[in-house]
Design a protein around this motif. Sequence first.
Motif, PDB file in Angstrom:
ATOM      1  N   HIS A  76       0.820  -1.163  -0.137  1.00  0.00           N
ATOM      2  CA  HIS A  76      -0.053  -0.161  -0.071  1.00  0.00           C
ATOM      3  C   HIS A  76       0.956   1.244  -0.023  1.00  0.00           C
ATOM      4  O   HIS A  76       0.713   2.244  -0.674  1.00  0.00           O
ATOM      5  CB  HIS A  76      -0.846  -0.215   1.200  1.00  0.00           C
ATOM      6  N   ARG A 128      -8.136   4.039   0.166  1.00  0.00           N
ATOM      7  CA  ARG A 128      -8.462   2.579   0.096  1.00  0.00           C
ATOM      8  C   ARG A 128      -7.891   1.693  -1.036  1.00  0.00           C
ATOM      9  O   ARG A 128      -8.260   1.978  -2.308  1.00  0.00           O
ATOM     10  CB  ARG A 128      -9.988   2.366   0.313  1.00  0.00           C
ATOM     11  N   LYS A 130      -8.639  -1.151  -2.402  1.00  0.00           N
ATOM     12  CA  LYS A 130      -9.573  -1.942  -3.139  1.00  0.00           C
ATOM     13  C   LYS A 130     -10.162  -0.728  -4.203  1.00  0.00           C
ATOM     14  O   LYS A 130     -10.726  -1.338  -5.310  1.00  0.00           O
ATOM     15  CB  LYS A 130     -10.939  -2.216  -2.272  1.00  0.00           C
ATOM     16  N   ALA A 182      -4.898  -4.758  -1.502  1.00  0.00           N
ATOM     17  CA  ALA A 182      -6.327  -5.178  -1.089  1.00  0.00           C
ATOM     18  C   ALA A 182      -6.650  -6.725  -0.906  1.00  0.00           C
ATOM     19  O   ALA A 182      -7.400  -6.927  -0.200  1.00  0.00           O
ATOM     20  CB  ALA A 182      -7.056  -4.600  -2.302  1.00  0.00           C
TER      21      ALA A 182
END
Length: 184
Positions: A76, A128, A130, A182
Amino acid sequence: MIDSPQPPSSQSHFFNGWRIAGWSAALALLLLPAIAMRFTDEVEWTALDFVFAGVLLFSLGMGLEIAVRVGRGGMHTLGLAIAAVAGFLTLWANAAVGFIGAEGEPVNIAISLMVVAAAIVTLGVRFRPKVLRFVFAGVALGQIAAGVYATSAMPGHEVEWGILIVFAGIWSTAAMCFHRAASA
């Protein structure tokens, strides 16, 4: 009685060596054209050029700061850092010479707007992974689509496919990092 370790103060975090080095490097890059202008007529920056470069360098620095502070694990953090660098390089190169034709061509403006929109969406979805995997895959595909569009809509302009593919690859790498983050 044994003293327990104290958490680092915000002041020691503020004066972290990497932060100082990074922001100093950004300032040095901004000062280089000013120094060069003293010695040669080949460099002719206006105040607006310095403001634009300053905003871009500040945005890059903040993007890297966000990556380090907000990243929820290695992939990330890496995805956020790659996206920050890719955004900086895309906007800088596009403003300097343009990817397709001159820097003011509508297709180049669209490429820059993709980067700005991706940054706004990134903030809006609160980083985020995702969602960001799709956002940055979209930027990669959007840049290739801009090249395909320019091939037919802008006769006489050469599309720099090598550059577009390299940049699409960088954006795709960020998307892949978010995909892996994710999935973890």
